[in-house]
Enzyme design. Structure first.
Site, PDB file in Angstrom:
ATOM      1  CG  ASP A   1      -7.164  44.577 -86.034  1.00 21.65           C
ATOM      2  OD1 ASP A   1      -6.311  44.381 -85.081  1.00 21.65           O
ATOM      3  OD2 ASP A   1      -7.394  45.691 -86.225  1.00 21.65           O
TER       4      ASP A   1
ATOM      5  CB  SER B   1      -4.053  46.575 -83.064  1.00 17.15           C
ATOM      6  OG  SER B   1      -5.436  46.258 -82.739  1.00 17.15           O
TER       7      SER B   1
ATOM      8  CD  GLN C   1      -4.374  42.675 -82.905  1.00 15.51           C
ATOM      9  OE1 GLN C   1      -5.564  41.869 -82.697  1.00 15.51           O
ATOM     10  NE2 GLN C   1      -4.504  43.811 -83.565  1.00 15.51           N
TER      11      GLN C   1
END
Length: 264
Positions: free
Chosen positions: A189, A205, A255
Site C-alpha cells: 500500500d 486509499s 487499489q
C-alpha cells in the site's frame, strides 16, 4: 512496547506485527508512535490479515484479501481487531475482520485462506524488465518501518510515486507464511501509480485487494510493478504485480484511491 517507549525509539516491522490476543477472536495492536499523518493503510491491513490468520488452522495460508478504508486512524492509538469466522471448509477458510479505534470502525477486510494444492503452475506475466537490485542505489522507503526500496522507473513528473521498484524487509522474518504475507500486505500500500492529471492529484486509499499466488519471502527482494488504469468520478484505479528475484509471480494487487483537485 508502551506508548512512552515507542516515542523514544522507532518500532520495527516485527513490533507492528505483534498482536495481543484479548479474547478468542479479538486482538489488539499495541505498538504506537507519533506521526503527523493518518495511520498508514498498509499497517492496518497487514495487522488485520495477521489477526484473521491467527484464527485459521496452521495448514492454510492466505490466498486473497479485500479491504476498505473507512476512516483515518491514528498511529498514536492502539487498534482493536474483531475477527468473524464466516466459514471453515475442507479446503478454504473465510474470515472477516473489523479494525476499531475509539469505538469506530476505521477499516474492514474479507480474507480467504486455502490448503496448498497440487496442480498446473503457469504464469502469463513474466518478470518486468528491471536491473538487478544490487546494481541500484538504495534508499529507505518513507513512512514504513523495516523496508528498503530501489526504484527502477518512476512516473514522469511524479517522483514520489514510483511505479516499478524493488523492495524487501531489512530484518529477518520468522518461518511463517502468514507473517510474510502480512509483510507483503504492509508494503503493497506504499505507493500509488497515478501522477497528477488534469488537475486531479492522488489522495487517500479507498480500497485494496491482494491475491497471493505463490509462497514469498518478504525479507528477500520483490519487484513491484504498478500500472495506472483509470481515473474518473473523483477516484483513480491501478493494478500491480509482485515478482520475486527468480521471476516467480508471487502476488497481484489492485487499489482505488481518491483523485481530486486540491482544496483551495
Amino acid at each position: 512496547m508502551t506508548a512512552t517507549e515507542s516515542r523514544r525509539t522507532q518500532p520495527t516491522l516485527r513490533d507492528l506485527l505483534e498482536l495481543e490476543r484479548i479474547d478468542r477472536d479479538l486482538f489488539r495492536a499495541c505498538t504506537v508512535f507519533e506521526e503527523d499523518y493518518a495511520l498508514f493503510g498498509g499497517q492496518v491491513a497487514a495487522q488485520a490479515l495477521l489477526a484473521a490468520g491467527r484464527t485459521v488452522p496452521d495448514d492454510r495460508a492466505p490466498h486473497s484479501l479485500h479491504g476498505y478504508y473507512l476512516r483515518g486512524g491514528h498511529a498514536s492509538r492502539p487498534t482493536v481487531f474483531q475477527v468473524h469466522r464466516d466459514r471453515d471448509g475442507r479446503s478454504f477458510t473465510a474470515r472477516r475482520v473489523v479494525a476499531i479505534q475509539d469505538g469506530e470502525v476505521i477499516f474492514n477486510m474479507a480474507a480467504s485462506f486455502a490448503v496448498p494444492q497440487d496442480g498446473p503452475d503457469t504464469s502469463v506475466d513474466p518478470l518486468p524488465e528491471a536491473p538487478d537490485p544490487d546494481t541500484l542505489s538504495g534508499a529507505p522507503v518513507p513512512r514504513v518501518f523495516g523496508f528498503e526500496g530501489r526504484t527502477v522507473r518512476a512516473h514522469p513528473g511524479a517522483r514520489s510515486y514510483p511505479v516499478r521498484y524493488w523492495t524487501r524487509c531489512t530484518e529477518p522474518l520468522p518461518e511463517d507464511p502468514l507473517v510474510h504475507a502480512s509483510a507483503l500486505t504492509y508494503i503493497s500500500d506504499m505507493f500509488g501509480a497515478f501522477p497528477p492529471v488534469d488537475g486531479g492529484v492522488p489522495g487517500p486509499s479507498l480500497d485494496h485487494a491482494i491475491w497471493f499466488h505463490r509462497p514469498v519471502r518478504a525479507d528477500e527482494w520483490m519487484l513491484i510493478d504498478l500500472v495506472p488504469r483509470s481515473a474518473a468520478g473523483g477516484r483513480n484505479w491501478y493494478t500491480g504485480t509482485l515478482h520475486d528475484r527468480t521471476g516467480r509471480h508471487v502476488a497481484s494487487l489492485t487499489q482505488e484511491c481518491l483523485f481530486r483537485a486540491p482544496r483551495s
